[in-house]
Write an enzyme that holds these catalytic residues in place. Structure first.
Site, PDB file in Angstrom:
ATOM      1  N   ARG B  45       0.834  -1.205   0.000  1.00  0.00           N
ATOM      2  CA  ARG B  45       0.000   0.000   0.000  1.00  0.00           C
ATOM      3  C   ARG B  45       0.860   1.241   0.000  1.00  0.00           C
ATOM      4  O   ARG B  45       2.007   1.215   0.430  1.00  0.00           O
ATOM      5  CB  ARG B  45      -0.841   0.067   1.276  1.00  0.00           C
ATOM      6  CG  ARG B  45      -1.509  -1.185   1.630  1.00  0.00           C
ATOM      7  CD  ARG B  45      -2.005  -1.076   3.068  1.00  0.00           C
ATOM      8  NE  ARG B  45      -2.439  -2.385   3.533  1.00  0.00           N
ATOM      9  CZ  ARG B  45      -2.883  -2.625   4.752  1.00  0.00           C
ATOM     10  NH1 ARG B  45      -2.959  -1.646   5.639  1.00  0.00           N
ATOM     11  NH2 ARG B  45      -3.257  -3.826   5.081  1.00  0.00           N
ATOM     12  N   ASP B  47       0.275   5.371   1.403  1.00  0.00           N
ATOM     13  CA  ASP B  47      -0.653   6.202   2.178  1.00  0.00           C
ATOM     14  C   ASP B  47      -1.265   7.322   1.338  1.00  0.00           C
ATOM     15  O   ASP B  47      -0.785   7.612   0.245  1.00  0.00           O
ATOM     16  CB  ASP B  47       0.099   6.840   3.353  1.00  0.00           C
ATOM     17  CG  ASP B  47       0.196   5.897   4.528  1.00  0.00           C
ATOM     18  OD1 ASP B  47      -0.464   4.839   4.505  1.00  0.00           O
ATOM     19  OD2 ASP B  47       0.937   6.220   5.477  1.00  0.00           O
ATOM     20  N   TYR B 104      12.158   3.688  -1.930  1.00  0.00           N
ATOM     21  CA  TYR B 104      11.418   4.948  -1.874  1.00  0.00           C
ATOM     22  C   TYR B 104      12.401   6.105  -1.992  1.00  0.00           C
ATOM     23  O   TYR B 104      13.554   6.003  -1.561  1.00  0.00           O
ATOM     24  CB  TYR B 104      10.712   5.097  -0.523  1.00  0.00           C
ATOM     25  CG  TYR B 104       9.433   4.303  -0.375  1.00  0.00           C
ATOM     26  CD1 TYR B 104       8.209   4.878  -0.717  1.00  0.00           C
ATOM     27  CD2 TYR B 104       9.438   3.009   0.119  1.00  0.00           C
ATOM     28  CE1 TYR B 104       7.027   4.170  -0.564  1.00  0.00           C
ATOM     29  CE2 TYR B 104       8.251   2.286   0.273  1.00  0.00           C
ATOM     30  CZ  TYR B 104       7.049   2.878  -0.076  1.00  0.00           C
ATOM     31  OH  TYR B 104       5.881   2.185   0.064  1.00  0.00           O
ATOM     32  N   ARG B 189       8.416   8.247   6.106  1.00  0.00           N
ATOM     33  CA  ARG B 189       8.150   9.630   6.497  1.00  0.00           C
ATOM     34  C   ARG B 189       8.597   9.897   7.934  1.00  0.00           C
ATOM     35  O   ARG B 189       9.031  11.007   8.258  1.00  0.00           O
ATOM     36  CB  ARG B 189       6.677   9.944   6.317  1.00  0.00           C
ATOM     37  CG  ARG B 189       6.304  10.011   4.831  1.00  0.00           C
ATOM     38  CD  ARG B 189       4.805   9.925   4.624  1.00  0.00           C
ATOM     39  NE  ARG B 189       4.139  10.990   5.328  1.00  0.00           N
ATOM     40  CZ  ARG B 189       2.834  11.016   5.579  1.00  0.00           C
ATOM     41  NH1 ARG B 189       2.065  10.009   5.177  1.00  0.00           N
ATOM     42  NH2 ARG B 189       2.304  12.016   6.213  1.00  0.00           N
TER      43      ARG B 189
END
Lengths: 237, 237
Positions: B45, B47, B104, B189
């Site tokens: 997933r 966000d 990422y 994050r």
């Protein structure tokens, strides 16, 4: 000042009645700071929807700390117009007349893209990059760009000196890069539209040269959309 | 399929009642093509607000020409979700369970930016890149990431193997790049938010290590906003 802007929501750089322009929002911010109208001068206009990474502007104001002025302006400006640098210029500096050359980039996406959709022209048909590169070199050798100038422009002459004209490939992007002493109205987008037609085999190099010699824009293929075009740099002495 | 999306207008990847998600718009497009509901499975997933350059999904459909399927889907999808590649997979391929690692990127703008405002976190205070780089290396040596995991996650363990964790500088951008076998909810994050606190001198490396050892996210500084985060690649055998 060096200004970066996303042109999508603006009717170009220059003040225009009944339209929101980049010049207008910067002048409005300056007016709030100085409590008096301040006219700004840019290196050149950009059309509706065209972006700038380093547009240069000058204006006359009472002595101010450039860093604080930049911060104050960025606090007032919308998020799609930002002041990147602000310095005190020599009194004879003129953003437009002192500029020796300008460069533009035009980005083509050869595959669909979500993250760059606002800043690229998506062209999915097969392109012959070798031919496009050769056509870009031919463009670099031209001096009269009347064929690539919007018909109703009121310029005195159509001579441009091209210092660079080439394609750069980056993964699934083709970026056309052009630097010249001056640009005519709509010139880069007309050139890119033409180079793409060469790349997809709809126009030969010879036909492109014939159009340039005839100096008639109406013979040109469609112009490339505004969103792929970015004013990159303005060069001074 | 490899999918690129701009997460700004979506409530993340996963189907959610009363919210528009990326999974939902792709499944709706597939339903139009196949006239029957088709469930898709992603590598993981993302966000709300997080982007993806190369999310990988699999699904089972009757034999189809992958190129035509890609074209048909792109014709149906909104412009902020695009199918980049579509291939027939081995029958035992699973987008999530076959994945060996994911990477990422997180982009920090150290100067205001108009053209990248949707894809970067603008951080204007002075940052000590050397310290941030050292902190990124420390992150790369950790194995238990409970401190960086959202409190209400229902995962069985908090172990992650980090293959890369470093800052790359590009002009006025700092890009944090991390590759790992798995990521916990909100992990990147939370890490970036922590590294920035180290970079601006509000948190020492020692304090960062103490928080990691205490495994308590509530001790962490603020998490970095979603818009700077991009799922870059998913790696398979």
């Amino acid at each position: 000042m060096t200004v970066e802007y996303d042109g999508a929501n603006y009717f170009g750089w220059q003040l225009q009645k009944g339209q929101i322009t980049v010049q207008q929002v910067i002048e409005e911010a300056l007016k709030i700071l100085y409590k008096t109208p301040i006219r700004i001068v840019a290196s050149g206009r950009t059309d509706a929807g065209v972006h700038a990474r380093n547009q240069v502007v000058h204006f006359d104001v009472p002595a101010a700390d450039p860093f604080r002025l930049k911060r104050a302006l960025n606090g007032l400006l919308p998020r799609d117009v930002v002041i990147k640098h602000c310095v005190r210029a020599e009194s004879n500096f003129h953003a437009r007349f002192s500029a020796l050359s300008r460069s533009y980039s035009y980005t083509i996406a050869t595959n669909p893209t979500a993250l760059e959709r606002h800043y690229a022209w998506s062209v999915y048909f097969a392109l012959n990059l070798t031919l496009m590169q050769r056509a870009a070199e031919v463009i670099g050798r031209q001096t009269d760009f009347q064929a690539f100038c919007k018909v109703r422009s009121d310029v005195k002459h159509y001579e441009c000196r091209i210092f660079e004209s080439r394609w750069i490939t980056r993964q699934e992007r083709l970026v056309y890069y052009i630097r010249a002493n001056r640009f005519l109205h709509g010139m880069v987008r007309a050139i890119v539209g033409t180079l793409i037609e060469v790349g997809r085999g709809k126009l030969t190099l010879k036909e492109m040269l014939q159009i340039i010699e005839k100096k008639d824009r109406r013979l040109l293929p469609a112009t490339a959309p505004a969103r792929g075009l970015v004013l990159e740099h303005v060069y001074y002495d």
